[in-house]
Design a protein around this motif. Structure first.
Motif, PDB file in Angstrom:
ATOM      1  N   THR A   1       0.851  -1.176   0.000  1.00  0.00           N
ATOM      2  CA  THR A   1       0.000   0.000   0.000  1.00  0.00           C
ATOM      3  C   THR A   1       0.897   1.240   0.000  1.00  0.00           C
ATOM      4  O   THR A   1       1.931   1.234   0.664  1.00  0.00           O
ATOM      5  CB  THR A   1      -0.882   0.000   1.267  1.00  0.00           C
ATOM      6  N   PRO A   2       0.527   2.286  -0.721  1.00  0.00           N
ATOM      7  CA  PRO A   2       1.355   3.502  -0.692  1.00  0.00           C
ATOM      8  C   PRO A   2       1.532   4.013   0.744  1.00  0.00           C
ATOM      9  O   PRO A   2       0.604   3.973   1.554  1.00  0.00           O
ATOM     10  CB  PRO A   2       0.552   4.502  -1.526  1.00  0.00           C
ATOM     11  N   ARG A   3       2.716   4.498   1.027  1.00  0.00           N
ATOM     12  CA  ARG A   3       3.067   4.950   2.373  1.00  0.00           C
ATOM     13  C   ARG A   3       2.109   6.010   2.899  1.00  0.00           C
ATOM     14  O   ARG A   3       1.780   6.041   4.072  1.00  0.00           O
ATOM     15  CB  ARG A   3       4.493   5.488   2.366  1.00  0.00           C
ATOM     16  N   ARG A   4       1.628   6.887   2.037  1.00  0.00           N
ATOM     17  CA  ARG A   4       0.739   7.968   2.480  1.00  0.00           C
ATOM     18  C   ARG A   4      -0.621   7.450   2.960  1.00  0.00           C
ATOM     19  O   ARG A   4      -1.375   8.192   3.585  1.00  0.00           O
ATOM     20  CB  ARG A   4       0.559   8.991   1.356  1.00  0.00           C
ATOM     21  N   GLU A   5      -0.943   6.181   2.675  1.00  0.00           N
ATOM     22  CA  GLU A   5      -2.231   5.604   3.078  1.00  0.00           C
ATOM     23  C   GLU A   5      -2.128   4.727   4.325  1.00  0.00           C
ATOM     24  O   GLU A   5      -3.135   4.218   4.799  1.00  0.00           O
ATOM     25  CB  GLU A   5      -2.830   4.782   1.932  1.00  0.00           C
ATOM     26  N   TRP A   6      -0.943   4.535   4.870  1.00  0.00           N
ATOM     27  CA  TRP A   6      -0.768   3.638   6.006  1.00  0.00           C
ATOM     28  C   TRP A   6      -1.590   4.066   7.216  1.00  0.00           C
ATOM     29  O   TRP A   6      -2.210   3.230   7.870  1.00  0.00           O
ATOM     30  CB  TRP A   6       0.697   3.537   6.399  1.00  0.00           C
TER      31      TRP A   6
ATOM     32  N   LYS B   1      -8.864  10.136  -2.505  1.00  0.00           N
ATOM     33  CA  LYS B   1      -8.871   9.875  -3.950  1.00  0.00           C
ATOM     34  C   LYS B   1      -8.042   8.628  -4.289  1.00  0.00           C
ATOM     35  O   LYS B   1      -7.153   8.649  -5.132  1.00  0.00           O
ATOM     36  CB  LYS B   1      -8.377  11.090  -4.727  1.00  0.00           C
ATOM     37  N   ALA B   2      -8.363   7.554  -3.575  1.00  0.00           N
ATOM     38  CA  ALA B   2      -7.698   6.267  -3.756  1.00  0.00           C
ATOM     39  C   ALA B   2      -8.771   5.188  -3.888  1.00  0.00           C
ATOM     40  O   ALA B   2      -9.910   5.390  -3.463  1.00  0.00           O
ATOM     41  CB  ALA B   2      -6.798   5.966  -2.556  1.00  0.00           C
ATOM     42  N   PRO B   3      -8.430   4.049  -4.470  1.00  0.00           N
ATOM     43  CA  PRO B   3      -9.418   2.967  -4.573  1.00  0.00           C
ATOM     44  C   PRO B   3      -9.854   2.466  -3.199  1.00  0.00           C
ATOM     45  O   PRO B   3      -9.050   2.405  -2.262  1.00  0.00           O
ATOM     46  CB  PRO B   3      -8.671   1.865  -5.330  1.00  0.00           C
ATOM     47  N   VAL B   4     -11.099   2.121  -3.084  1.00  0.00           N
ATOM     48  CA  VAL B   4     -11.639   1.653  -1.806  1.00  0.00           C
ATOM     49  C   VAL B   4     -10.956   0.366  -1.366  1.00  0.00           C
ATOM     50  O   VAL B   4     -10.812   0.113  -0.171  1.00  0.00           O
ATOM     51  CB  VAL B   4     -13.178   1.495  -1.875  1.00  0.00           C
TER      52      VAL B   4
END
Length: 160
Positions: A30-35, A82-85
């Motif tokens: 998962t992208p780091r900004r979404e952790w 603004k990321a996939p669920v």
């Protein structure tokens, strides 16, 4: 009134769910900004599970309510970030997946304890169905449940 030791236990378990969800997010690339958001999603799901169990919902009911809560947060974070669920949902569902139930079903099956394998397997299937229903219900809700109104901003810009 809920005893303070139970609340402290819930907080500890919620923290562990947060950390384990973030760890799974790292493994899942998962992208780091979404952790942070994935961790919050998993923690909220686990906290709702614990509270539901305390209120007597049972394992299947608690799994359903927890899934509804974490899927709701997944949709909110999806629109806000603004990321996939699925980024938030797959990582957030990690603490609720009945992995131990699947393991013990197989264990009892191979140890020829068929009655215990059947009862464990049926409960695991019920939990899986509750999770699927919770996800399906929240994902079928319209978009406006998960976003903030943009009408005020558009009327201020256009002057209408």
């Amino acid at each position: 009134m809920i005893p303070p030791i139970i609340i402290l236990t819930w907080l500890f378990q919620t923290l562990v769910a947060f950390v384990s969800t973030v760890a799974f997010s790292i493994i899942f690339h998962t992208p780091r900004r979404e952790w942070l958001c994935t961790g919050i999603t998993g923690a909220v799901g686990w906290l709702v599970y614990l509270v539901s169990m305390e209120l007597g919902a049972g394992v299947v009911g608690a799994s359903f309510f927890a899934t509804v809560a974490l899927t709701w947060f997944s949709r909110v974070f999806s629109f806000a970030r603004k990321a996939p669920v699925t980024v938030f949902l797959i990582c957030g569902i990690f603490p609720l997946v009945p992995g131990a139930g699947i393991y013990y079903t197989g264990y009892h099956f191979f140890m020829s304890d068929n009655s215990l394998a059947l009862s464990t397997g049926l409960e695991t299937i019920k939990i899986a169905i509750a999770i699927a229903l919770g996800i399906g219900i929240v994902l079928s809700l319209p978009k406006f449940f998960f976003t903030w109104s943009q009408e005020g901003k558009s009327t201020a810009r256009t002057g209408r």
